[in-house]
Write an enzyme that holds these catalytic residues in place. Structure first.
Site, PDB file in Angstrom:
ATOM      1  N   ASP A 169     -23.888  52.044  -4.924  1.00 24.75           N
ATOM      2  CA  ASP A 169     -24.962  52.383  -3.993  1.00 24.75           C
ATOM      3  C   ASP A 169     -24.523  53.441  -2.987  1.00 24.75           C
ATOM      4  O   ASP A 169     -25.237  54.415  -2.733  1.00 24.75           O
ATOM      5  CB  ASP A 169     -25.414  51.130  -3.249  1.00 24.75           C
ATOM      6  CG  ASP A 169     -26.178  50.180  -4.149  1.00 24.75           C
ATOM      7  OD1 ASP A 169     -27.355  50.440  -4.390  1.00 24.75           O
ATOM      8  OD2 ASP A 169     -25.590  49.179  -4.601  1.00 24.75           O
ATOM      9  N   MET A 170     -23.368  53.234  -2.383  1.00 27.63           N
ATOM     10  CA  MET A 170     -22.924  54.148  -1.334  1.00 27.63           C
ATOM     11  C   MET A 170     -22.595  55.528  -1.905  1.00 27.63           C
ATOM     12  O   MET A 170     -22.906  56.558  -1.298  1.00 27.63           O
ATOM     13  CB  MET A 170     -21.711  53.565  -0.606  1.00 27.63           C
ATOM     14  CG  MET A 170     -21.959  52.184  -0.013  1.00 27.63           C
ATOM     15  SD  MET A 170     -23.202  52.186   1.290  1.00 27.63           S
ATOM     16  CE  MET A 170     -22.170  52.329   2.736  1.00 27.63           C
TER      17      MET A 170
END
Length: 408
Positions: A169-170
């Protein structure tokens, strides 16, 4: 001081959980006006994610700081109309729903770009908008497993561990920041926006700095596997246990290795030509590792670090999160920020790693309450106070109870 780089840019954040909210949080820190759009009553699913304090999710507070909050019922035609007007006023639209979902709602790229040709529309999904898996749902965990990254982590013959950070996600979120900024720059030249299609799976596959080229250039002979606490292709580079904890040592380059060999006091290491090259050390790593492990096991972490630092061998303690927060380097870099939240009081959260010489990207504004800026945003689109009251009465606009108390 200069204005923040994205000052004057309006971003619509129609995302949930992590990759999208992190992306738009970064854009906010860079100066954009970010409007967080959420469904009535429940809001972003991230609001239900631990850790909680006074009913507020720290998870949500971290990823949505610096944004304005709009809560709107998009199933009501009046809500959809307001949202489309909002998109007409925007420079960027960020969403992370399954491909096709927003097309059905009337908020897909073609619809919004038809109304606003300059719109930069960024989609984040598990697999992207093309390919046989594009219709499938997924999260960072799925991408980590599919990408081959998880299979290389952990101890041989054990199931791979969870990474415990949202790598997919990051990493995808920060790719979104770069892509959006590039598209905005391209718009200056072309006058038109475009659709950015980002997939968690793609981003993690692109992250392989070694495994893919190792496999392809070896003709399929080399498949990286779990190696536990060191890297067989980078001796000496790994995790070692001391009397009172763990540390890492990075002595994989020749000069650092020579200094480490001298420190260990092992004349064979210093003199044996087998260990004078990276290839030689890799080939004979099983002779090297026990000696280094025995050296660290006889000392505390502090003693190991002091000795290694003295001969300029890169090393570090494996720190707990409380040690990280009290690390003088992290404090000096301003990597933990303090904000005043209207319901929680003072909160300390991780900062973003942007450091500009001519402007400060530290965000002082906390994450919005659900529907906190409904009136301000609606008024900016030309809605009168009476119109807004009507939308509230009809349930098209929604705000949690605490919002009314803020305005007293």
């Amino acid at each position: 001081m200069q204005q923040l780089p994205l000052d004057g840019i309006r971003v619509i954040d129609y995302t949930h959980f992590l990759a999208g909210p992190y992306l738009s949080r970064c854009l906010s820190a860079l100066g954009a006006e970010v409007i967080k759009v959420e469904r009535p009553v429940s809001g972003d699913a991230g609001r239900q994610h631990a850790y909680f304090i006074n009913g507020q999710s720290g998870y949500f507070l971290q990823q949505n700081m610096g944004k304005k909050g709009l809560s709107i019922n998009l199933k009501d035609p009046r809500g959809l109309e307001l949202m489309q007007k909002l998109a007409d006023s925007a420079d960027v639209f960020v969403e992370n729903y399954r491909p096709g979902t927003l097309d059905k709602l009337g908020l897909g790229y073609k619809t919004l770009a038809g109304r606003n040709p300059g719109l930069v529309y960024c989609s984040v999904s598990a697999y992207g908008h093309t390919g046989p898996d594009s219709h499938r749902a997924g999260f960072g965990l799925i991408a980590e497993a599919k990408s081959g990254i998880m299979q290389m982590v952990g101890v041989p013959e054990d199931a791979p561990p969870l990474l415990r950070i949202a790598l997919g996600d990051m990493y995808t979120g920060i790719h979104g920041v770069a892509s959006v900024c590039a598209a905005l720059l391209g718009r200056v030249k072309s006058g038109r926006g475009q659709h950015i299609d980002l997939a968690l799976y793609d981003c993690l596959v692109s992250m392989h700095e070694y495994a893919i080229q190792c496999y392809t250039l070896s003709g399929g002979q080399e498949v990286p596997i779990q190696t536990g606490h060191d890297l067989p292709q980078s001796t000496l580079y790994g995790v070692f246990r001391a009397k009172d904890g763990d540390l890492v040592i990075a002595a994989q380059v020749d000069d650092a290795w020579k200094r480490l060999a001298d420190l260990l006091g092992n004349p064979d290491f210093a003199a044996d030509t087998r260990f004078h090259s990276a290839a030689g050390r890799n080939k004979h790593r099983l002779e090297i590792l026990p000696v280094v492990r025995a050296w660290t096991a006889q000392r505390t972490v502090g003693e190991c670090l002091a000795a290694l630092d003295a001969v300029d061998v890169p090393c570090a303690k494996v720190q707990r999160i409380d040690e990280v927060l009290n690390d003088p380097q992290i404090i000096a870099r301003g990597m933990v920020i303090e904000q005043e939240h209207p319901l929680v009081g003072k909160v300390r959260l991780p900062n973003l790693p942007f450091h500009f010489s001519e402007c400060d990207t530290t965000q002082s504004m906390p994450a919005p309450l659900l529907g906190q800026h409904n009136r301000e945003i609606s008024a900016s689109l030309g809605y009168s106070s009476k119109d807004i009251d009507t939308l509230f009465a009809a349930g098209v606009l929604y705000a949690e109870e605490a919002v009314a108390k803020l305005n007293l």
